[in-house]
Design a protein around this motif. Structure first.
Motif, PDB file in Angstrom:
ATOM      1  N   GLN A 168       0.828  -1.202   0.000  1.00 39.87           N
ATOM      2  CA  GLN A 168       0.000   0.000   0.000  1.00 39.87           C
ATOM      3  C   GLN A 168       0.867   1.260   0.000  1.00 39.87           C
ATOM      4  N   ARG A 169       1.951   1.260   0.783  1.00 39.16           N
ATOM      5  CA  ARG A 169       2.818   2.427   0.847  1.00 39.16           C
ATOM      6  C   ARG A 169       3.509   2.683  -0.480  1.00 39.16           C
ATOM      7  N   HIS A 170       3.792   1.649  -1.247  1.00 35.77           N
ATOM      8  CA  HIS A 170       4.550   1.806  -2.493  1.00 35.77           C
ATOM      9  C   HIS A 170       3.655   1.765  -3.732  1.00 35.77           C
ATOM     10  N   GLY A 171       2.345   1.855  -3.533  1.00 32.57           N
ATOM     11  CA  GLY A 171       1.444   1.942  -4.677  1.00 32.57           C
ATOM     12  C   GLY A 171       1.350   0.660  -5.478  1.00 32.57           C
ATOM     13  N   LEU A 172       1.549  -0.471  -4.844  1.00 31.26           N
ATOM     14  CA  LEU A 172       1.462  -1.763  -5.521  1.00 31.26           C
ATOM     15  C   LEU A 172       0.094  -2.389  -5.277  1.00 31.26           C
ATOM     16  N   ALA A 173      -0.216  -3.423  -6.036  1.00 31.11           N
ATOM     17  CA  ALA A 173      -1.460  -4.164  -5.786  1.00 31.11           C
ATOM     18  C   ALA A 173      -1.387  -4.772  -4.395  1.00 31.11           C
ATOM     19  N   VAL A 174      -2.402  -4.501  -3.567  1.00 26.18           N
ATOM     20  CA  VAL A 174      -2.392  -4.937  -2.170  1.00 26.18           C
ATOM     21  C   VAL A 174      -3.055  -6.310  -2.067  1.00 26.18           C
ATOM     22  N   ASP A 175      -2.240  -7.356  -2.100  1.00 23.19           N
ATOM     23  CA  ASP A 175      -2.776  -8.715  -1.996  1.00 23.19           C
ATOM     24  C   ASP A 175      -2.020  -9.578  -0.997  1.00 23.19           C
ATOM     25  N   GLY A 176      -0.978  -9.023  -0.365  1.00 26.49           N
ATOM     26  CA  GLY A 176      -0.230  -9.808   0.622  1.00 26.49           C
ATOM     27  C   GLY A 176       0.633 -10.889   0.018  1.00 26.49           C
ATOM     28  N   VAL A 177       0.863 -10.839  -1.284  1.00 25.93           N
ATOM     29  CA  VAL A 177       1.659 -11.851  -1.986  1.00 25.93           C
ATOM     30  C   VAL A 177       2.931 -11.192  -2.510  1.00 25.93           C
ATOM     31  N   VAL A 178       4.081 -11.815  -2.240  1.00 19.14           N
ATOM     32  CA  VAL A 178       5.352 -11.286  -2.732  1.00 19.14           C
ATOM     33  C   VAL A 178       5.618 -11.881  -4.113  1.00 19.14           C
ATOM     34  N   GLY A 179       5.292 -11.110  -5.133  1.00 23.63           N
ATOM     35  CA  GLY A 179       5.610 -11.473  -6.506  1.00 23.63           C
ATOM     36  C   GLY A 179       6.789 -10.648  -6.989  1.00 23.63           C
ATOM     37  N   PRO A 180       7.068 -10.649  -8.309  1.00 27.19           N
ATOM     38  CA  PRO A 180       8.244  -9.922  -8.833  1.00 27.19           C
ATOM     39  C   PRO A 180       8.245  -8.441  -8.487  1.00 27.19           C
ATOM     40  N   ALA A 181       7.083  -7.770  -8.600  1.00 27.45           N
ATOM     41  CA  ALA A 181       7.045  -6.328  -8.358  1.00 27.45           C
ATOM     42  C   ALA A 181       7.295  -6.013  -6.883  1.00 27.45           C
ATOM     43  N   THR A 182       6.648  -6.745  -5.994  1.00 30.40           N
ATOM     44  CA  THR A 182       6.842  -6.513  -4.551  1.00 30.40           C
ATOM     45  C   THR A 182       8.265  -6.856  -4.140  1.00 30.40           C
ATOM     46  N   TRP A 183       8.823  -7.930  -4.705  1.00 34.13           N
ATOM     47  CA  TRP A 183      10.193  -8.320  -4.408  1.00 34.13           C
ATOM     48  C   TRP A 183      11.169  -7.203  -4.822  1.00 34.13           C
ATOM     49  N   ASP A 184      11.053  -6.716  -6.048  1.00 29.55           N
ATOM     50  CA  ASP A 184      11.973  -5.690  -6.533  1.00 29.55           C
ATOM     51  C   ASP A 184      11.832  -4.397  -5.736  1.00 29.55           C
ATOM     52  N   ALA A 185      10.574  -4.074  -5.337  1.00 33.46           N
ATOM     53  CA  ALA A 185      10.361  -2.844  -4.588  1.00 33.46           C
ATOM     54  C   ALA A 185      11.065  -2.864  -3.239  1.00 33.46           C
ATOM     55  N   ALA A 186      11.255  -4.055  -2.675  1.00 36.83           N
ATOM     56  CA  ALA A 186      11.929  -4.157  -1.383  1.00 36.83           C
ATOM     57  C   ALA A 186      13.367  -3.680  -1.465  1.00 36.83           C
ATOM     58  N   TRP A 187      13.968  -3.748  -2.658  1.00 35.02           N
ATOM     59  CA  TRP A 187      15.356  -3.328  -2.821  1.00 35.02           C
ATOM     60  C   TRP A 187      15.499  -2.012  -3.584  1.00 35.02           C
ATOM     61  N   SER A 188      14.379  -1.405  -3.966  1.00 35.32           N
ATOM     62  CA  SER A 188      14.464  -0.157  -4.729  1.00 35.32           C
ATOM     63  C   SER A 188      14.615   1.020  -3.781  1.00 35.32           C
TER      64      SER A 188
END
Length: 605
Positions: free
Chosen positions: A585-605
């Protein structure tokens, strides 16, 4: 270079520190004096010094932190951007808060375990059984006698402090438990095999967690306590009868029992001049109620005086106990005491199942200790919401909690004397109770190990549990160089790993270094990758069974490093999903509680 370095380390397995003339291990070894700049560290904890020695010998002074401090070494790796959450072949691992407790080098790893190069220890508060009873581990000295589980004389030949280490609780099926650090050793039998094995606490945890596994510690022989030579003031069997069915709370001494064999045994044990007479109420003798009187009826009652000296006169049922001198008496006397207790408040059914019941929690624990000290096993359980109906009271009346000593197994002795019960006794092996049912991390704590002279290298710790004092090489020496197995995640797992810049490349499970969380051996080299770690290829979500692995652990640690309140344990459960949704939610991603490619990459951006 990596292979030369690890070969140097492995070639030291079996070497040990020195010890002072009194036998105390002193942390003195060759590695400090042979490492330029670390000569001062001789006599200090030397796990980091040992690694620096090998690095210097291999010509790796610029590739390794030349320090005797684990905390300084962790900082050295971090400052150079060579720090990871994954094992590195030939690289160091670090344990404890901020990695400051201990270090070793990874010589092999697979998806769940690292194989390393390290000592063994018990907490300073742990009990060690001696011929005079239990003493604190922290109070023991070289030359002190200890109890050998096999009944032989034994003494301490070395005392070695180990510093602060993760401590685990080892629990047996009968509820007995002991605590030890993760490197401490245990002699166990596995799945009924005749030949025992010696394993570390962490290896024991892995064995116990295996479905269907049966892991048992050894039985012990009856404990021979050191005797003072002074006779016990009350016959032990008589004292057992009096504590079981006696009453000493009204000024006189009463006994309630109708078994003619028990009454005959009681009369035969009374001091000279003492008699058992019926208790009179309303001018009639009360069936089964007796008084024990001294010479002449009103003379000196020796039993009352002795019970008063022990603090047992005037004590009601919920507060009964066994005096310490009887719990530490000789085997024959302890057995007689147990038989007196069992002939009164003990029972045995047609199938030979034994139980002792008391309103006193303390007494139940004392009886359990008696059984264990005689080489048997027993569990204590409590029954609440008890009701009873007496002959003169037809209504069910609430009663006190009942403390039950159950599953009593006595391989060496019949715990009954009265024929009615003794004839039902069936000798049983107490092995069922020696089964280890859990190994759980409890805290980090200062620990210490001892070496003993017994040929078995065993001594007895808390709750009469036998434990081992040696290391993987079979030596009775103190701290030294050992091969160990450790879990990659969970309690006792490393805080993190250093990444040496080996010329031939780095072998690691770290995805950022091109590795995978699978087995690695020498000769497999990969070049470090640049940029953020690649998405591991699977979606991290809540499911049954729960997802776990290095990819989960890496993502959790990344978010924790960025300030999110998340437990980095390698398991993707509801808490991880909750943090994931807040992060998305903080990073403007789809809020589904699942760590996919976008959520994974955002953790290191």
């Amino acid at each position: 270079m990596r292979d030369e370095f690890t070969a140097l380390l492995l070639g030291q397995v079996g070497r040990h520190e020195g010890r002072d003339p009194d036998g105390t291990w002193n942390n003195r070894q060759r590695y400090s004096t042979e490492t330029p700049g670390l000569e001062w560290s001789d006599g200090q904890p030397w796990c980091a010094t040992f690694e620096a020695w090998a690095a210097h010998r291999a010509g790796m002074d610029a590739l390794w932190p030349m320090t005797a401090s684990c905390l300084a070494a962790v900082t050295w790796w971090r400052d150079r951007g060579r720090w990871t959450d994954y094992p590195v072949l030939g690289g160091p691992f670090y344990l404890g808060p901020d990695g400051g407790s201990h270090t070793g080098v990874v010589v092999a790893y697979d998806a769940d375990t690292i194989r390393t190069v390290e000592g063994n220890a018990l907490p300073l508060h742990a009990g060690v059984l001696t011929p005079t009873g239990y003493r604190r581990m922290g109070d023991l000295r070289v030359g002190d006698p200890v109890v050998d589980p096999e009944g032989r004389p034994s003494e301490i030949t070395g005392v070695h402090p180990k510093g602060i280490r993760p401590v685990h609780r080892i629990t047996l099926r009968d509820g007995s438990a002991a605590e030890a650090c993760e490197e401490h050793l245990w002699q166990v039998a596995i799945d009924g095999r005749a030949r025992p094995r010696v394993v570390t606490t962490l290896e024991l945890a892995a064995l116990v967690s295996r479905p269907g596994s049966r892991v048992r510690v050894p039985l012990i022989e009856p404990v021979e306590y050191r005797q003072t030579g002074e006779p016990l003031p009350i016959d032990p069997y008589l004292l057992g009868l009096l504590i079981g069915d006696g009453g000493a709370s009204g000024g006189g001494l009463h006994f309630t029992n109708t078994d003619p064999d028990v009454l005959a045994e009681l009369r035969s044990c009374l001091p000279d001049g003492h008699r058992l007479v019926p208790h009179i109420a309303d001018e009639h003798a009360v069936e089964g109620n007796w008084r024990i009187i001294g010479p002449g009826g009103r003379g000196r009652n020796q039993l009352i005086e002795e019970l008063r000296a022990f603090g047992l006169m005037g004590v009601t049922a919920p507060h009964k106990f066994l005096p310490a001198c009887y719990r530490r008496a000789g085997i024959k006397d302890r057995l007689a005491l147990l038989r007196g207790l069992m002939d009164t408040d003990g029972s045995i059914d047609a199938r030979g199942r034994i139980e002792f019941t008391s309103a006193s929690e303390r007494l139940a624990g004392d009886v359990q200790e008696l059984v264990r000290s005689l080489g048997g096993r027993a569990a204590v359980n409590v029954r609440r919401d008890v009701h009873y109906t007496s002959p003169r009271q037809p209504n069910r009346t609430p009663a006190r909690d009942a403390y039950r000593v159950q599953n009593v197994n006595m391989p060496h002795f019949n715990p009954f004397r009265t024929p009615r019960k003794a004839e039902r006794f069936v000798p049983r092996n107490a092995a069922w109770a020696r089964r280890v049912v859990s190994v759980e991390y409890v805290r980090d704590e200062e620990v210490q190990c001892i070496a003993v002279s017994a040929p078995s290298r065993l001594f007895v710790t808390d709750d009469f549990i036998p434990t081992h004092n040696t290391n993987d090489s079979g030596s009775a020496e103190g701290d030294g160089v050992y091969l160990k197995s450790r879990p990659r995640r969970g309690p006792g797992s490393p805080y993190g790993y250093g990444v040496p810049a080996f010329p031939e490349g780095t072998v690691s499970a770290d995805p950022a270094l091109g590795g995978v969380p699978a087995a690695r051996t020498a000769g497999q080299a990969t070049a470090p990758a640049s940029g953020p770690p690649r998405w591991p290829g699977r979606y991290l979500r809540t499911q049954t069974p729960m997802l776990h692995g290095d990819d989960v652990l890496m993502w959790q640690r990344r978010l924790a490093a960025r300030g999110w309140s998340i437990s980095a344990d390698g398991w993707y459960g509801p808490d991880s999903a909750r943090v994931c949704r807040a992060f998305q939610q903080r990073h403007g991603l789809a809020v589904d509680g699942v760590v996919g490619p976008a959520t994974w990459d955002a953790a290191w951006s």
